[in-house]
Scaffold this active site. Sequence first.
Site, PDB file in Angstrom:
ATOM      1  N   LYS A 175       0.887  -1.175   0.000  1.00  7.06           N
ATOM      2  CA  LYS A 175       0.000   0.000   0.000  1.00  7.06           C
ATOM      3  C   LYS A 175       0.923   1.222   0.000  1.00  7.06           C
ATOM      4  O   LYS A 175       1.431   1.619   1.049  1.00  7.06           O
ATOM      5  CB  LYS A 175      -0.894  -0.028   1.245  1.00  7.06           C
ATOM      6  CG  LYS A 175      -2.219   0.692   1.105  1.00  7.06           C
ATOM      7  CD  LYS A 175      -2.178   2.139   0.730  1.00  7.06           C
ATOM      8  CE  LYS A 175      -1.839   3.046   1.890  1.00  7.06           C
ATOM      9  NZ  LYS A 175      -1.655   4.471   1.451  1.00  7.06           N
ATOM     10  N   GLU A 250       9.909   1.507  10.224  1.00  5.04           N
ATOM     11  CA  GLU A 250      10.958   2.464   9.841  1.00  5.04           C
ATOM     12  C   GLU A 250      10.343   3.843   9.966  1.00  5.04           C
ATOM     13  O   GLU A 250       9.528   4.246   9.115  1.00  5.04           O
ATOM     14  CB  GLU A 250      11.406   2.213   8.392  1.00  5.04           C
ATOM     15  CG  GLU A 250      12.088   0.873   8.166  1.00  5.04           C
ATOM     16  CD  GLU A 250      13.540   0.853   8.632  1.00  5.04           C
ATOM     17  OE1 GLU A 250      14.022   1.866   9.172  1.00  5.04           O
ATOM     18  OE2 GLU A 250      14.181  -0.191   8.464  1.00  5.04           O
ATOM     19  N   CYS A 284      14.089  10.828   5.944  1.00  2.00           N
ATOM     20  CA  CYS A 284      14.056  10.407   7.340  1.00  2.00           C
ATOM     21  C   CYS A 284      15.405  10.602   8.012  1.00  2.00           C
ATOM     22  O   CYS A 284      15.485  10.821   9.207  1.00  2.00           O
ATOM     23  CB  CYS A 284      13.639   8.946   7.431  1.00  2.00           C
ATOM     24  SG  CYS A 284      14.653   7.855   6.425  1.00  2.00           S
ATOM     25  N   GLU A 385      10.485  16.413  14.361  1.00  2.00           N
ATOM     26  CA  GLU A 385      10.852  16.247  12.952  1.00  2.00           C
ATOM     27  C   GLU A 385      10.082  17.243  12.086  1.00  2.00           C
ATOM     28  O   GLU A 385       8.859  17.292  12.142  1.00  2.00           O
ATOM     29  CB  GLU A 385      10.538  14.817  12.511  1.00  2.00           C
ATOM     30  CG  GLU A 385      10.997  14.526  11.096  1.00  2.00           C
ATOM     31  CD  GLU A 385      10.601  13.130  10.623  1.00  2.00           C
ATOM     32  OE1 GLU A 385       9.423  12.760  10.764  1.00  2.00           O
ATOM     33  OE2 GLU A 385      11.483  12.418  10.105  1.00  2.00           O
TER      34      GLU A 385
END
Length: 493
Positions: A175, A250, A284, A385
């Site tokens: 997905k 992750e 990331c 972040e």
Amino acid sequence: METFDNFIGGRYVEAESREWIESIDPYRGEIWARIPRGREVDVDKAVQAAHAAMYDGPWAKMTATERGKLLFRLADLVERDAERLARLEVRDNGKLYAEMLGQVQYHPNWLRYFGGLADKIEGRVIPIDKPNHFAFTRKEPVGVVAALTAWNSPLLFIAWKCAAALAAGCSIVVKPSEFASVSTLAYADLTREAGFPDGVFNVVAGYGQEAGSALVNHPLVSKITFTGSDATGVRVYEQAARQLKRVTLELGGKSPNIVFDDCNVDAALAGAVSGIFAATGQTCIAGSRLLVQNSIKEKFIERLVELGRAAKKGDPMSPDTNIGPITTPPQFQKVLDYINIAKQEGARCVLGGVPVAEGTLPGNQFVEPTIFADVTPGMRIAQEEVFGPVLSIIGFADEEEAVRIANDTIYGLAAGVWTSDIGRAFRVSSAIRAGTIWVNTYRAVSYMMPFGGMKHSGIGRESGVESIESYLETKSTLISYDSAVPDNPFTMR
Ligand code: NAD
């Protein structure tokens, strides 16, 4: 406008609802494609196809060597179509063509590495303590794998997840992100051309709350491998726990990039730029906290500001462009919000700090490369972040303070260390709690190196030999060749 369909059971099929999600080219700000709005019913079909392939179809009977050969064939096809696939990624996520092409051209390495590993997955013979018993373990595929991916590097995540899963003998339902599904949908056809049996590799596009959630909750899915934000990761982990599914997560990061005054300053400057402005900071592993030793800090900032100012914003397809647009409207807003938060917190903005003026570039989704100095470790801009070209610079006095600041975060994905002192390189790299440490380099990723996060940056590792274990179960088998019947069947043997 191009239309892409789901890929289920070896062929493209429309979503049951016949509804679509429009895919917007972030650079031009225009709809360029549509992808299916998959829902539970489509997910169910895909998982059923994957389950049938895994347990009833030719995939189940194939030898590991044959599986490996299919991965080699797929690698050749990805190589052949790399430019087309990279162009699709750029249309969808607006990242630089040079970056996306590099990633797609590197992708076959994962397929060949794990293709080669497929027939080296071995169990063990155990010298068991029971007389007249032969005991061994075997490694079996964990089952149907659900792979959920983020929008920033869709095919890179396919390489990380699917190469190992397919080598292990699992079947897969992917997905992809609703913001960047096209390259994954196009990639599916290559698995067919390579000769993977129907149902081994499936893709269902759609929203996270609909298709994503349905996939995570499907009872025939045994393992979830997820790349995305930590907020969604927690939700996925909670859902998976209810059915005791295996997970690899992750997630995000706030990686420290630490510059000591004994480093090669030119190399460290290049590393700082690569850490935060490459991929427009939408990575990331962004080195979004730059820790600079006080003795060189002001001079370093001055030169970094010059480099940031010189970075060229523009068309991601152009080889001259360094900074592309922010991929999605919500992400664009989030980056601007964090810039305002940093200003309110009292960080000193020494570069950028604003969106590119409307009308300057198509799409109006560009943010000026931004640098904040005088950031303190407790500020939100130092802890959360951003996922954009926004750098926080924090000064430090010595090694001990650098390590303390570096570890003062919930994240632990990566870190950079710039020093010419070998002892310091070893000390600092062992003291930092992160899954990957780069010394005198940054953003170097390899199919051979385990990648993943500590703390809130995730669970498990992808890439490298050991990562295949996450797609395997160990089965113990004990065979008795004792002719005697046990005296007492009511006790453990
Ligand atoms: P996201 O969490 O919004 O979405 C990731 C995927 O999860 C998408 O496919 C989305 O549709 C799906 N999803 C959303 N809600 C869901 C739900 N309730 N159930 C199941 N699936 C759901 O992340 P994003 O914005 O696409 O990506 C950016 C984030 O990804 C950043 O935090 C970044 O750090 C992280 N990331 C991590 C890595 C890594 O390897 N550690 C790599 C790239 C990006």
